[in-house]
Design a protein around this motif. Structure first.
Motif, PDB file in Angstrom:
ATOM      1  N   GLN A  46      22.990-141.401  85.830  1.00 31.97           N
ATOM      2  CA  GLN A  46      23.941-142.502  85.984  1.00 31.97           C
ATOM      3  C   GLN A  46      23.190-143.833  86.000  1.00 31.97           C
ATOM      4  N   ALA A  47      22.059-143.867  86.711  1.00 33.37           N
ATOM      5  CA  ALA A  47      21.250-145.092  86.754  1.00 33.37           C
ATOM      6  C   ALA A  47      20.755-145.440  85.361  1.00 33.37           C
ATOM      7  N   TRP A  48      20.329-144.397  84.625  1.00 31.58           N
ATOM      8  CA  TRP A  48      19.786-144.644  83.284  1.00 31.58           C
ATOM      9  C   TRP A  48      20.832-145.270  82.364  1.00 31.58           C
ATOM     10  N   ILE A  49      22.031-144.692  82.358  1.00 30.99           N
ATOM     11  CA  ILE A  49      23.051-145.191  81.420  1.00 30.99           C
ATOM     12  C   ILE A  49      23.556-146.580  81.844  1.00 30.99           C
ATOM     13  N   LEU A  50      23.629-146.806  83.142  1.00 31.99           N
ATOM     14  CA  LEU A  50      24.077-148.133  83.601  1.00 31.99           C
ATOM     15  C   LEU A  50      23.027-149.200  83.267  1.00 31.99           C
ATOM     16  N   ARG A  51      21.762-148.871  83.498  1.00 32.87           N
ATOM     17  CA  ARG A  51      20.696-149.858  83.242  1.00 32.87           C
ATOM     18  C   ARG A  51      20.435-150.060  81.748  1.00 32.87           C
ATOM     19  N   ASN A  52      20.493-148.954  80.985  1.00 34.74           N
ATOM     20  CA  ASN A  52      20.045-149.034  79.592  1.00 34.74           C
ATOM     21  C   ASN A  52      21.156-149.147  78.560  1.00 34.74           C
ATOM     22  N   GLN A  53      22.389-148.904  78.984  1.00 34.06           N
ATOM     23  CA  GLN A  53      23.499-149.006  78.034  1.00 34.06           C
ATOM     24  C   GLN A  53      24.555-149.989  78.520  1.00 34.06           C
ATOM     25  N   PHE A  54      24.943-149.846  79.780  1.00 31.73           N
ATOM     26  CA  PHE A  54      26.047-150.666  80.281  1.00 31.73           C
ATOM     27  C   PHE A  54      25.639-152.142  80.448  1.00 31.73           C
ATOM     28  N   LEU A  55      24.532-152.383  81.146  1.00 29.86           N
ATOM     29  CA  LEU A  55      24.118-153.780  81.373  1.00 29.86           C
ATOM     30  C   LEU A  55      23.758-154.504  80.063  1.00 29.86           C
ATOM     31  N   PRO A  56      23.013-153.860  79.143  1.00 28.92           N
ATOM     32  CA  PRO A  56      22.765-154.526  77.860  1.00 28.92           C
ATOM     33  C   PRO A  56      24.065-154.867  77.112  1.00 28.92           C
ATOM     34  N   LEU A  57      25.073-154.007  77.253  1.00 27.42           N
ATOM     35  CA  LEU A  57      26.362-154.300  76.619  1.00 27.42           C
ATOM     36  C   LEU A  57      26.993-155.543  77.257  1.00 27.42           C
ATOM     37  N   ALA A  58      26.894-155.625  78.580  1.00 23.43           N
ATOM     38  CA  ALA A  58      27.413-156.820  79.268  1.00 23.43           C
ATOM     39  C   ALA A  58      26.663-158.060  78.783  1.00 23.43           C
ATOM     40  N   ASP A  59      25.367-157.927  78.527  1.00 15.13           N
ATOM     41  CA  ASP A  59      24.579-159.062  78.030  1.00 15.13           C
ATOM     42  C   ASP A  59      25.012-159.491  76.638  1.00 15.13           C
ATOM     43  N   VAL A  68      24.834-145.131  96.806  1.00 14.31           N
ATOM     44  CA  VAL A  68      25.171-146.445  97.376  1.00 14.31           C
ATOM     45  C   VAL A  68      24.146-147.479  96.888  1.00 14.31           C
ATOM     46  N   ALA A  69      22.867-147.086  96.857  1.00 15.91           N
ATOM     47  CA  ALA A  69      21.813-148.004  96.393  1.00 15.91           C
ATOM     48  C   ALA A  69      22.035-148.375  94.928  1.00 15.91           C
ATOM     49  N   LEU A  70      22.447-147.403  94.123  1.00 15.36           N
ATOM     50  CA  LEU A  70      22.689-147.677  92.702  1.00 15.36           C
ATOM     51  C   LEU A  70      23.873-148.628  92.524  1.00 15.36           C
ATOM     52  N   PHE A  71      24.920-148.427  93.292  1.00 16.71           N
ATOM     53  CA  PHE A  71      26.072-149.331  93.167  1.00 16.71           C
ATOM     54  C   PHE A  71      25.686-150.739  93.633  1.00 16.71           C
ATOM     55  N   ASN A  72      24.896-150.800  94.670  1.00 17.80           N
ATOM     56  CA  ASN A  72      24.408-152.094  95.156  1.00 17.80           C
ATOM     57  C   ASN A  72      23.612-152.820  94.061  1.00 17.80           C
ATOM     58  N   GLU A  73      22.768-152.055  93.385  1.00 19.45           N
ATOM     59  CA  GLU A  73      21.978-152.630  92.277  1.00 19.45           C
ATOM     60  C   GLU A  73      22.897-153.181  91.181  1.00 19.45           C
ATOM     61  N   MET A  74      23.940-152.428  90.856  1.00 18.91           N
ATOM     62  CA  MET A  74      24.871-152.868  89.814  1.00 18.91           C
ATOM     63  C   MET A  74      25.614-154.133  90.227  1.00 18.91           C
ATOM     64  N   ILE A  75      25.990-154.207  91.495  1.00 18.00           N
ATOM     65  CA  ILE A  75      26.673-155.407  91.991  1.00 18.00           C
ATOM     66  C   ILE A  75      25.755-156.630  91.837  1.00 18.00           C
ATOM     67  N   GLU A  76      24.488-156.461  92.207  1.00 22.10           N
ATOM     68  CA  GLU A  76      23.532-157.578  92.068  1.00 22.10           C
ATOM     69  C   GLU A  76      23.360-157.971  90.601  1.00 22.10           C
ATOM     70  N   GLU A  77      23.246-156.954  89.736  1.00 17.05           N
ATOM     71  CA  GLU A  77      23.050-157.234  88.303  1.00 17.05           C
ATOM     72  C   GLU A  77      24.265-157.948  87.708  1.00 17.05           C
ATOM     73  N   ARG A  89      21.258-140.354  78.252  1.00 17.08           N
ATOM     74  CA  ARG A  89      19.907-139.862  77.977  1.00 17.08           C
ATOM     75  C   ARG A  89      19.941-138.349  77.739  1.00 17.08           C
ATOM     76  N   LYS A  90      20.760-137.660  78.560  1.00 13.11           N
ATOM     77  CA  LYS A  90      20.942-136.218  78.379  1.00 13.11           C
ATOM     78  C   LYS A  90      22.425-135.960  78.161  1.00 13.11           C
ATOM     79  N   ASP A  91      22.731-135.377  77.032  1.00 11.98           N
ATOM     80  CA  ASP A  91      24.119-135.042  76.732  1.00 11.98           C
ATOM     81  C   ASP A  91      24.487-133.748  77.474  1.00 11.98           C
ATOM     82  N   ALA A  92      25.766-133.432  77.574  1.00 14.87           N
ATOM     83  CA  ALA A  92      26.210-132.130  78.094  1.00 14.87           C
ATOM     84  C   ALA A  92      26.840-131.388  76.926  1.00 14.87           C
TER      85      ALA A  92
END
Ligand SMILES: [Mn+2]
Length: 378
Positions: free
Chosen positions: A24-37, A61-70, A267-270
């Motif tokens: 979840q951290a990987w996709i938010l950092r590497n796909q979601f945030l760049p899309l927002a940019d 909780v730490a990951l959501f906190n990171e997303m809020i800051e970003e 990063r890893k598909d199902a």
């Protein structure tokens, strides 16, 4: 005004005993945030199920906190979040009245809800947050006589719309099962008994409705303007063929909304892979680290199959064997009331598993083993 509509992040989700937080951290950092940019939305909408459970693990909780800051602090994008049926409404709305001054709108507790007004060149747009709530909760919070999910959602919506001036452009955010929607295995039913589904007409009058709950991206209630973005990742193998992503929408001065689905690639598909054990081991798989389910086509049992498959596919999560134990699908022929010679019992077991009788050599060997075991017992 441009918005990104996402939902069902389920941070801290356990998938066959493994935490998905790193993915979840990987996709938010590497796909979601760049899309927002690249898209530079004026607001981001998260339509419920932020977390997978009401008391989420610390890493989630730490990951959501990171997303809020970003999102809110670094990019200055207003972020509107409603709670879903997996979240605790009370915990989601912690400190909400203080946080909204920074552009973070955490909407859960019904008694503190109000529409959020954001402005563009044509004036204001009202965002109406309708967090998931049991009919009984709505009944108490608003002192209204509602009993079904549909009545409750209508009451909550009209209660909040009282604060929205006539003619203003408005966008709803809701976490509900709109009738006609397609389910997958990773959603928890909204009610046990009774109906948890609501009619799409509940959202008539909104220029767009950003939905959460169903994990497949789809439109709802037969309208292009009522949509599920779907979940952040595939959370069950029933979603193996889904495309995950977010909806990028734009509302113009007249209230016309144009939407586009933007895929996010994990990063890893199902995936589900199918074949005999030997075929799967020989297969030239392009991504053996993916989360996998094997449809095993062998007609004989394979010893220690999971451990052996995991040597090649480390994230083999589950195996579904297509093998039939016998013509009458796995029923046993033991009569437990009858005293059966243990050796006979093993003969039956052997026949069930191998679909043949002992050879003379095996017969002799088993006799010897059994006699030795009995001797030791005496
Ligand atoms: Mn969900």
């Amino acid at each position: 005004m441009k918005f990104i509509h996402t939902s069902d992040w389920h941070l801290g989700k356990l998938f066959y005993g493994e935490y998905l937080t790193d993915e979840q951290a990987w996709i938010l950092r590497n796909q979601f945030l760049p899309l927002a940019d690249s898209e530079k939305p004026d607001v981001i909408l998260l339509a419920g199920d932020v977390y997978d459970r009401s008391i989420p693990p610390e890493e989630a909780v730490a990951l959501f906190n990171e997303m809020i800051e970003e999102i809110v602090e670094k990019r200055h994008i207003p972020f509107i979040v409603i709670s879903g049926n997996h979240d605790s409404a009370e915990r989601i709305s912690f400190a909400s009245t203080v946080l909204e001054r920074s552009g973070l709108y955490m909407c859960g507790d019904l008694t503190r809800l109000s529409p959020i007004f954001l402005s563009d060149a044509w004036g204001k747009v009202a965002f109406v947050p309708l967090p998931y709530a049991e009919p009984g909760t709505v009944r108490t919070a608003l002192s209204v006589d509602v009993h079904s999910h549909e009545e409750a959602e209508k009451a909550l919506s009209s209660h909040l719309l009282k604060c929205v001036p006539e003619g203003m452009r408005k966008i709803a955010m809701a976490h509900e099962f709109v009738a006609g929607g397609k389910e997958s295995d990773s959603e928890r039913p909204l009610s046990v008994g009774g109906t948890d589904q609501i009619h799409g007409s509940v959202f008539d009058g909104y220029h767009y409705t950003a939905l959460g709950h169903l994990h497949g991206a789809q439109k709802a209630g037969g309208s292009d303007l009522i949509r599920y973005s779907g979940s952040l990742l595939k959370y069950s193998f029933s979603e193996a063929t889904h495309k995950k992503g977010v909806i990028i929408g734009e509302i113009d001065g007249e209230g016309r909304v144009r939407t586009e689905f933007h895929p996010l690639v994990p990063r890893k598909d199902a995936r589900i892979i199918e074949g005999t054990f030997d075929e799967l081991m020989a297969k030239d798989d392009p991504a053996p680290n993916d989360f996998l389910m094997a449809e095993l086509m062998d007609d004989k049992p394979v010893i220690d199959v999971m451990a052996r498959l995991r040597k090649k596919y480390p994230n083999m999560m589950t195996i579904h064997a297509n093998r039939q134990l016998s013509e009458d699908t796995g029923s046993r022929h033991f009569d437990f009331n009858k005293r059966i010679d243990p050796l006979d019992m093993f003969r039956i077991f052997y026949k069930e598993m191998q679909d043949k009788e002992f050879t003379d050599e095996e017969e002799e060997y088993m006799q010897k083993v059994w006699n030795d075991v009995r001797k030791e017992d005496l």
